[in-house]
Design a protein around this motif. Structure first.
Motif, PDB file in Angstrom:
ATOM      1  N   ALA A   1      -8.137   2.292  20.326  1.00  0.00           N
ATOM      2  CA  ALA A   1      -7.378   2.069  21.559  1.00  0.00           C
ATOM      3  C   ALA A   1      -6.171   1.166  21.316  1.00  0.00           C
ATOM      4  CB  ALA A   1      -8.285   1.460  22.623  1.00  0.00           C
ATOM      5  N   LEU A   2      -6.326   0.132  20.519  1.00  0.00           N
ATOM      6  CA  LEU A   2      -5.224  -0.793  20.261  1.00  0.00           C
ATOM      7  C   LEU A   2      -4.121  -0.149  19.422  1.00  0.00           C
ATOM      8  CD1 LEU A   2      -7.270  -4.033  19.512  1.00  0.00           C
ATOM      9  CD2 LEU A   2      -5.723  -3.684  21.434  1.00  0.00           C
ATOM     10  N   LEU A   3      -4.500   0.734  18.541  1.00  0.00           N
ATOM     11  CA  LEU A   3      -3.521   1.357  17.653  1.00  0.00           C
ATOM     12  C   LEU A   3      -2.925   2.636  18.225  1.00  0.00           C
ATOM     13  CD1 LEU A   3      -5.427   0.896  14.289  1.00  0.00           C
ATOM     14  CD2 LEU A   3      -3.449  -0.389  15.085  1.00  0.00           C
ATOM     15  N   ALA A   4      -3.355   3.018  19.420  1.00  0.00           N
ATOM     16  CA  ALA A   4      -2.849   4.274  19.994  1.00  0.00           C
ATOM     17  C   ALA A   4      -1.350   4.214  20.252  1.00  0.00           C
ATOM     18  CB  ALA A   4      -3.599   4.599  21.284  1.00  0.00           C
ATOM     19  N   ALA A   5      -0.840   3.020  20.585  1.00  0.00           N
ATOM     20  CA  ALA A   5       0.587   2.887  20.885  1.00  0.00           C
ATOM     21  C   ALA A   5       1.399   2.428  19.682  1.00  0.00           C
ATOM     22  CB  ALA A   5       0.780   1.893  22.035  1.00  0.00           C
ATOM     23  N   ALA A   6       0.778   2.296  18.517  1.00  0.00           N
ATOM     24  CA  ALA A   6       1.500   1.834  17.330  1.00  0.00           C
ATOM     25  C   ALA A   6       2.329   2.961  16.733  1.00  0.00           C
ATOM     26  CB  ALA A   6       0.515   1.297  16.302  1.00  0.00           C
ATOM     27  N   ASP A   7       3.251   2.593  15.852  1.00  0.00           N
ATOM     28  CA  ASP A   7       4.107   3.569  15.185  1.00  0.00           C
ATOM     29  C   ASP A   7       3.250   4.397  14.222  1.00  0.00           C
ATOM     30  OD1 ASP A   7       5.942   4.995  13.688  1.00  0.00           O
ATOM     31  OD2 ASP A   7       7.369   3.342  13.543  1.00  0.00           O
ATOM     32  N   PRO A   8       3.101   5.704  14.448  1.00  0.00           N
ATOM     33  CA  PRO A   8       2.199   6.496  13.596  1.00  0.00           C
ATOM     34  C   PRO A   8       2.692   6.618  12.156  1.00  0.00           C
ATOM     35  CG  PRO A   8       3.412   7.925  15.091  1.00  0.00           C
ATOM     36  CD  PRO A   8       3.717   6.523  15.510  1.00  0.00           C
ATOM     37  N   TRP A   9       4.013   6.580  11.933  1.00  0.00           N
ATOM     38  CA  TRP A   9       4.522   6.730  10.571  1.00  0.00           C
ATOM     39  C   TRP A   9       4.177   5.523   9.711  1.00  0.00           C
ATOM     40  CZ3 TRP A   9       5.486  11.404   9.178  1.00  0.00           C
ATOM     41  CH2 TRP A   9       5.964  12.322  10.110  1.00  0.00           C
ATOM     42  N   TRP A  10       4.241   4.325  10.312  1.00  0.00           N
ATOM     43  CA  TRP A  10       3.850   3.148   9.560  1.00  0.00           C
ATOM     44  C   TRP A  10       2.351   3.123   9.309  1.00  0.00           C
ATOM     45  CZ3 TRP A  10       6.505   0.395   6.447  1.00  0.00           C
ATOM     46  CH2 TRP A  10       7.867   0.166   6.673  1.00  0.00           C
ATOM     47  N   LEU A  11       1.573   3.631  10.255  1.00  0.00           N
ATOM     48  CA  LEU A  11       0.130   3.729  10.031  1.00  0.00           C
ATOM     49  C   LEU A  11      -0.181   4.717   8.905  1.00  0.00           C
ATOM     50  CD1 LEU A  11      -1.263   3.720  13.688  1.00  0.00           C
ATOM     51  CD2 LEU A  11      -1.133   1.813  12.066  1.00  0.00           C
ATOM     52  N   LEU A  12       0.556   5.832   8.874  1.00  0.00           N
ATOM     53  CA  LEU A  12       0.371   6.789   7.784  1.00  0.00           C
ATOM     54  C   LEU A  12       0.749   6.165   6.445  1.00  0.00           C
ATOM     55  CD1 LEU A  12      -0.286   9.647   6.817  1.00  0.00           C
ATOM     56  CD2 LEU A  12       2.086  10.290   7.333  1.00  0.00           C
ATOM     57  N   THR A  13       1.798   5.346   6.455  1.00  0.00           N
ATOM     58  CA  THR A  13       2.180   4.637   5.229  1.00  0.00           C
ATOM     59  C   THR A  13       1.064   3.704   4.774  1.00  0.00           C
ATOM     60  OG1 THR A  13       4.510   4.732   5.878  1.00  0.00           O
ATOM     61  CG2 THR A  13       3.906   3.115   4.196  1.00  0.00           C
ATOM     62  N   GLY A  14       0.462   3.008   5.740  1.00  0.00           N
ATOM     63  CA  GLY A  14      -0.659   2.136   5.391  1.00  0.00           C
ATOM     64  C   GLY A  14      -1.835   2.910   4.819  1.00  0.00           C
ATOM     65  N   LEU A  15      -2.105   4.109   5.344  1.00  0.00           N
ATOM     66  CA  LEU A  15      -3.195   4.926   4.814  1.00  0.00           C
ATOM     67  C   LEU A  15      -2.896   5.375   3.386  1.00  0.00           C
ATOM     68  CD1 LEU A  15      -5.923   6.257   5.412  1.00  0.00           C
ATOM     69  CD2 LEU A  15      -4.664   8.247   6.298  1.00  0.00           C
ATOM     70  N   LEU A  16      -1.640   5.710   3.119  1.00  0.00           N
ATOM     71  CA  LEU A  16      -1.253   6.080   1.755  1.00  0.00           C
ATOM     72  C   LEU A  16      -1.427   4.904   0.796  1.00  0.00           C
ATOM     73  CD1 LEU A  16       1.938   8.241   2.424  1.00  0.00           C
ATOM     74  CD2 LEU A  16      -0.372   9.028   1.873  1.00  0.00           C
ATOM     75  N   PHE A  17      -1.073   3.703   1.248  1.00  0.00           N
ATOM     76  CA  PHE A  17      -1.304   2.520   0.420  1.00  0.00           C
ATOM     77  C   PHE A  17      -2.797   2.327   0.154  1.00  0.00           C
ATOM     78  CE2 PHE A  17       2.986   0.809   1.652  1.00  0.00           C
ATOM     79  CZ  PHE A  17       3.441   0.637   0.356  1.00  0.00           C
ATOM     80  N   SER A  18      -3.622   2.636   1.147  1.00  0.00           N
ATOM     81  CA  SER A  18      -5.064   2.481   0.980  1.00  0.00           C
ATOM     82  C   SER A  18      -5.590   3.380  -0.137  1.00  0.00           C
ATOM     83  CB  SER A  18      -5.774   2.799   2.298  1.00  0.00           C
ATOM     84  OG  SER A  18      -7.173   2.674   2.162  1.00  0.00           O
ATOM     85  N   TYR A  19      -5.146   4.626  -0.177  1.00  0.00           N
ATOM     86  CA  TYR A  19      -5.571   5.533  -1.240  1.00  0.00           C
ATOM     87  C   TYR A  19      -4.911   5.189  -2.572  1.00  0.00           C
ATOM     88  CZ  TYR A  19      -8.286   8.648   1.693  1.00  0.00           C
ATOM     89  OH  TYR A  19      -9.257   9.177   2.504  1.00  0.00           O
ATOM     90  N   LEU A  20      -3.709   4.610  -2.512  1.00  0.00           N
ATOM     91  CA  LEU A  20      -3.062   4.184  -3.748  1.00  0.00           C
ATOM     92  C   LEU A  20      -3.866   3.070  -4.425  1.00  0.00           C
ATOM     93  CD1 LEU A  20      -0.553   4.722  -5.476  1.00  0.00           C
ATOM     94  CD2 LEU A  20       0.644   2.972  -4.166  1.00  0.00           C
ATOM     95  N   GLY A  21      -4.623   2.320  -3.644  1.00  0.00           N
ATOM     96  CA  GLY A  21      -5.498   1.306  -4.224  1.00  0.00           C
ATOM     97  C   GLY A  21      -6.543   1.899  -5.160  1.00  0.00           C
ATOM     98  N   SER A  22      -7.023   3.119  -4.875  1.00  0.00           N
ATOM     99  CA  SER A  22      -7.973   3.768  -5.773  1.00  0.00           C
ATOM    100  C   SER A  22      -7.324   4.122  -7.101  1.00  0.00           C
ATOM    101  CB  SER A  22      -8.548   5.033  -5.116  1.00  0.00           C
ATOM    102  OG  SER A  22      -9.241   4.715  -3.926  1.00  0.00           O
ATOM    103  N   VAL A  23      -6.038   4.495  -7.048  1.00  0.00           N
ATOM    104  CA  VAL A  23      -5.318   4.796  -8.290  1.00  0.00           C
ATOM    105  C   VAL A  23      -5.160   3.525  -9.129  1.00  0.00           C
ATOM    106  CG1 VAL A  23      -3.173   5.705  -9.251  1.00  0.00           C
ATOM    107  CG2 VAL A  23      -4.122   6.706  -7.164  1.00  0.00           C
TER     108      VAL A  23
END
Length: 339
Positions: A62-84
């Motif tokens: 609910a809190l993140l529903a109004a956040a910028d989705p592109w920056w959230l997608l960037t954060g998700l990519l960083f999360s998977y980059l941590g596995s690399v």
């Protein structure tokens, strides 16, 4: 004197001993059933955890529903980059050549297991199992775990020092110091762990030879790895990049929510919080790091609701969203006998 015939065609054949064909069939069936149970076990744990912590998932969404989705997608990519980055450190910590794709997949699975058991036990257990499946001897596999943990801890120090030198006003060093019970637990761990280890080594004679073999293997491999650029570069490069990648997830979420902080402040906020709360063993650092990060962001002047939303978003991107794919990867590796 008459001779008895050796073979009497009219007599029934002698009874034959039972053939082990059925046992041979039962064993693969039992192994297959065990493997399927292991595949379903991570998914079951995920369902239980989601039921227990459902409020965090609901509130964070609910809190993140109004956040910028592109920056959230960037954060998700960083999360998977941590596995690399983790895969680079794992490969650098062992002389044997590991398959890159399967190694990264094992670290995705290890990240999911890391959120179930404290102090990275789940991630290390998955990695040791993966290395054993790759034919790595157990002493070398455990020595690589020790080198991985040591390098990850040591490499974080120059990262923090660079932040302190580059922006001393934005990153006050007092925020790095743990307080209260955290400081007491860290001091107790630093003092008691070597003493307990030495006492066990002296009192339990069967432990002496395995410990000496482990130390000998660890020292030999560490010395050998640091003579090969193809090993020590990913070892130390991945260890330096790992905390910055994790901090970038926080910075991406903070930017998506519009926090009134610069990227330097957001990056250092995570570094300071994870350093202060690192002495408390918790699954994936959940709990101590969250509280320390909220306090650090609030200390920078961030409103408490935004600081809380940032931490919830960070956990969604690093735990909840990657957890289901991580558990599925873990199950797939078990099914393919890679774990």
């Amino acid at each position: 004197m008459s001779l008895l015939p050796l073979d009497d065609p009219a007599s029934p054949p002698p009874p034959q001993p039972p053939q082990p064909v059925e046992d041979g069939r039962r064993r693969p069936r039992a192994a297959g059933a065990t493997r399927r149970a292991l595949c379903l076990f991570p998914v079951l744990l995920l369902a239980v955890w989601a039921a227990v912590d459902w409020h965090a998932v609901r509130d964070g969404t609910a809190l993140l529903a109004a956040a910028d989705p592109w920056w959230l997608l960037t954060g998700l990519l960083f999360s998977y980059l941590g596995s690399v980055a983790a895969a680079c450190v794992r490969q650098g910590a062992i002389p044997d050549r590991l398959p890159p794709g399967t190694l990264v997949a094992s670290q995705i699975a290890a990240g999911a297991a890391n959120h179930i058991l404290p102090a990275s036990i789940g991630a290390h257990a998955v990695t040791v199992r993966f290395l054993r499946r790759q034919g790595v001897p157990l002493p070398r596999a455990t020595a690589s775990i020790a080198l991985y943990s040591l390098v990850r801890a040591v490499a974080k120090t120059p990262v923090v020092l660079i932040f302190l030198l580059a922006a001393p006003g934005a990153v006050p060093p007092a925020r790095l110091l743990p307080e209260g019970r955290t400081l007491l637990m860290a001091a107790a761990g630093l003092l008691l762990a070597p003493a307990v280890g030495a006492a066990l080594f002296a009192a339990v004679r069967p432990l002496r030879r395995p410990v000496l073999d482990f130390v000998r293997t660890a020292l030999t491999d560490a010395r050998h790895l640091h003579t090969r650029p193809a090993r020590f570069l990913p070892l130390w490069g991945g260890a330096v990049a790992a905390p910055l990648i994790q901090a970038s997830v926080v910075a991406s979420v903070g930017t998506a929510l519009g926090l009134p902080l610069t990227w330097t402040q957001l990056l250092f906020a995570f570094l300071a919080a994870s350093t202060a709360a690192g002495a408390v063993p918790a699954p994936g650092g959940i709990g101590p790091v969250d509280a320390a990060l909220v306090l650090t962001l609030a200390g920078y002047g961030t409103p408490l609701p935004l600081a809380t939303a940032t931490v919830i978003g960070y956990r969604l991107l690093t735990v909840w969203l990657p957890l289901l794919p991580g558990m599925l990867v873990l199950s797939a590796l078990v099914q393919r006998e890679q774990l």
